[in-house]
Scaffold this motif. Sequence first.
Motif, PDB file in Angstrom:
ATOM      1  N   ARG A 116       9.712   7.433  -2.686  1.00  0.00           N
ATOM      2  CA  ARG A 116       9.733   8.412  -1.594  1.00  0.00           C
ATOM      3  C   ARG A 116       9.065   9.710  -2.019  1.00  0.00           C
ATOM      4  N   MET A 117       9.218  10.087  -3.278  1.00  0.00           N
ATOM      5  CA  MET A 117       8.563  11.294  -3.769  1.00  0.00           C
ATOM      6  C   MET A 117       7.039  11.150  -3.760  1.00  0.00           C
ATOM      7  N   MET A 118       6.528   9.939  -4.031  1.00  0.00           N
ATOM      8  CA  MET A 118       5.089   9.721  -4.105  1.00  0.00           C
ATOM      9  C   MET A 118       4.459   9.440  -2.752  1.00  0.00           C
ATOM     10  N   LEU A 119       5.246   9.474  -1.684  1.00  0.00           N
ATOM     11  CA  LEU A 119       4.690   9.246  -0.354  1.00  0.00           C
ATOM     12  C   LEU A 119       3.654  10.304  -0.015  1.00  0.00           C
ATOM     13  N   PRO A 120       2.669   9.973   0.856  1.00  0.00           N
ATOM     14  CA  PRO A 120       2.477   8.718   1.598  1.00  0.00           C
ATOM     15  C   PRO A 120       1.577   7.702   0.904  1.00  0.00           C
ATOM     16  N   TYR A 121       1.084   8.015  -0.304  1.00  0.00           N
ATOM     17  CA  TYR A 121       0.111   7.142  -0.961  1.00  0.00           C
ATOM     18  C   TYR A 121       0.799   6.240  -1.984  1.00  0.00           C
ATOM     19  N   THR A 122       1.787   5.500  -1.538  1.00  0.00           N
ATOM     20  CA  THR A 122       2.454   4.518  -2.380  1.00  0.00           C
ATOM     21  C   THR A 122       3.054   3.439  -1.492  1.00  0.00           C
ATOM     22  N   ALA A 123       3.346   2.287  -2.092  1.00  0.00           N
ATOM     23  CA  ALA A 123       3.948   1.178  -1.360  1.00  0.00           C
ATOM     24  C   ALA A 123       5.468   1.345  -1.401  1.00  0.00           C
ATOM     25  N   GLN A 124       6.039   1.881  -0.316  1.00  0.00           N
ATOM     26  CA  GLN A 124       7.462   2.187  -0.298  1.00  0.00           C
ATOM     27  C   GLN A 124       8.311   0.926  -0.223  1.00  0.00           C
ATOM     28  N   ARG A 125       7.837  -0.130   0.430  1.00  0.00           N
ATOM     29  CA  ARG A 125       8.615  -1.357   0.614  1.00  0.00           C
ATOM     30  C   ARG A 125       8.127  -2.489  -0.277  1.00  0.00           C
ATOM     31  N   LEU A 126       7.613  -2.144  -1.417  1.00  0.00           N
ATOM     32  CA  LEU A 126       7.115  -3.155  -2.345  1.00  0.00           C
ATOM     33  C   LEU A 126       8.286  -3.951  -2.913  1.00  0.00           C
ATOM     34  N   THR A 127       8.192  -5.270  -2.846  1.00  0.00           N
ATOM     35  CA  THR A 127       9.228  -6.152  -3.369  1.00  0.00           C
ATOM     36  C   THR A 127       8.643  -7.017  -4.480  1.00  0.00           C
ATOM     37  N   LYS A 128       9.474  -7.303  -5.454  1.00  0.00           N
ATOM     38  CA  LYS A 128       9.040  -8.090  -6.604  1.00  0.00           C
ATOM     39  C   LYS A 128      10.000  -9.257  -6.798  1.00  0.00           C
ATOM     40  N   LYS A 129       9.445 -10.454  -6.952  1.00  0.00           N
ATOM     41  CA  LYS A 129      10.236 -11.641  -7.231  1.00  0.00           C
ATOM     42  C   LYS A 129      10.203 -11.946  -8.728  1.00  0.00           C
ATOM     43  N   LYS A 130      11.076 -12.852  -9.128  1.00  0.00           N
ATOM     44  CA  LYS A 130      11.133 -13.209 -10.539  1.00  0.00           C
ATOM     45  C   LYS A 130       9.868 -13.935 -10.979  1.00  0.00           C
ATOM     46  N   SER A 131       9.257 -14.653 -10.065  1.00  0.00           N
ATOM     47  CA  SER A 131       8.056 -15.415 -10.410  1.00  0.00           C
ATOM     48  C   SER A 131       6.794 -14.557 -10.456  1.00  0.00           C
ATOM     49  N   ASN A 132       6.835 -13.340  -9.923  1.00  0.00           N
ATOM     50  CA  ASN A 132       5.649 -12.479  -9.919  1.00  0.00           C
ATOM     51  C   ASN A 132       5.352 -11.958 -11.318  1.00  0.00           C
ATOM     52  N   THR A 133       4.089 -11.897 -11.635  1.00  0.00           N
ATOM     53  CA  THR A 133       3.628 -11.382 -12.919  1.00  0.00           C
ATOM     54  C   THR A 133       2.751 -10.160 -12.687  1.00  0.00           C
ATOM     55  N   LEU A 134       2.333  -9.552 -13.786  1.00  0.00           N
ATOM     56  CA  LEU A 134       1.487  -8.366 -13.690  1.00  0.00           C
ATOM     57  C   LEU A 134       0.134  -8.697 -13.084  1.00  0.00           C
ATOM     58  N   LYS A 135      -0.367  -9.917 -13.313  1.00  0.00           N
ATOM     59  CA  LYS A 135      -1.662 -10.310 -12.751  1.00  0.00           C
ATOM     60  C   LYS A 135      -1.588 -10.435 -11.225  1.00  0.00           C
ATOM     61  N   ASP A 136      -0.429 -10.812 -10.707  1.00  0.00           N
ATOM     62  CA  ASP A 136      -0.271 -10.896  -9.253  1.00  0.00           C
ATOM     63  C   ASP A 136      -0.435  -9.520  -8.608  1.00  0.00           C
ATOM     64  N   PHE A 137       0.213  -8.525  -9.171  1.00  0.00           N
ATOM     65  CA  PHE A 137       0.068  -7.165  -8.641  1.00  0.00           C
ATOM     66  C   PHE A 137      -1.348  -6.640  -8.857  1.00  0.00           C
TER      67      PHE A 137
END
Length: 437
Positions: A60-81
């Motif tokens: 919220r502090m970094m708004l509006p130039y950030t993904a506020q609703r970004l979700t991460k799953k256990k299967s996600n890796t750094l390459k996915d992002f």
Amino acid sequence: TPSDNDFGGMGYKTKQEKRRKKKKVIPPPSVDDLKAPKTFIFRSGPGTPALNGFIENLRRMMLPYTAQRLTKKKSNTLKDFQSVAGPLGVTHFLIFSKTEQNLYLRIARLQQGPTLTFNVLSFSNCADVMRIQKDPPRLHPKIFERPPLVVLNNFVSDQSHIKLASVILQNMFPIINVSTIVLRSCMRVVLFDYDKETDTVEMRHYLITMVPVGLSKSVKRLVWSKEINLGSHDAVEYILRNTGSTESDAEDNEENKVVLPTDVGARNKQSETRAIRLKEIGPRITMRLMKIEEGFCEGYVVYHLFEKKTAEEKKEAQSRLVLKKKEKEQRRQDQERNVRKKQIEDGEEEEEEADDEGEPTDAEYYRREVGEEPDPELFSKQKKSPANKRASFEPWWKTKRNKEEPQKETSTEKKSSGKRKKNVNDSVSLKKRAKKT
């Protein structure tokens, strides 16, 4: 129910028209929005509820130039992002990782780095900061529609790692053009303060407010509040009460007082004197720079807080890193070569199968070699290959019905069976006549 035509189009709306929601028209992004740096803030590995809440406050502090609703799953890796960040124009990653003893924050610049690793000593959420204040400010959602201002304090140093850290922290936020900026959009400020004695960096988030100068509390309430009930006391007594200077006026120095060059909202007019005050709204964080890597979350270690290397060790580390990159590139080329080879082999196998399916029969081979038509009885007993045979299939309900119900005779079968019975009876009668004679 009356319609608009009955009232001459006076604007009466039916229930269906009232229920209709207007589609929000999203304007196209401006040039400044496209050039502004954007961030992804997420957690790597396990976390705690306090850490998850702090990540939400930091977004919220970094708004509006950030993904506020970004979700991460256990299967996600750094390459996915990393693969998603390119089309979205993301420039920085803020990655939190927690171990059994410490909490770390990595600030990585896409795509080539560098990467700064901080050891988080302490942090506080917005709710904790608001709870300790006597008069916490009210936060309107509109204050987060514009990015905050950035202030770097005490980052003046001859050390290269301090200069690099200041540049990375400053480049996470958009650049401000003093000639075109609108004062109304300056509502928040983020402060990064470097303490040389403890070698730590502290971050604070403030709300910018403007207050009239030289007015008592009663007059301020008359000026600022929209609805005042003066029925319980006299207006003169209300205004003259506490006419002296307040504690907040004593805190306002000459440096805090400014003359507004333009109108800032409805209450702050041009050429009026206002006192600028900052109210902390959170979150807070205290961290220490541990390591700087040359690449994106990998590469040569430019600076380390505890490990000190000589010139020879640095050269050896760089040569080892170059050799590692060459081996990685060679493995990638070998993998691509094997994939192409496998694709070619699969294509050849498919062609061979197609050729096998199109082989001529014995009759065609005899016709082509001998030049004559073969006898029909020569290849009549030739069996078909099992691959070309098609298994007969009957549904289960048909087989069950055939077993339970006897087959019904058709009209032709009935006639033929009747003729057989007549012939049998005739033969029996002829035999009896022959015996009598």
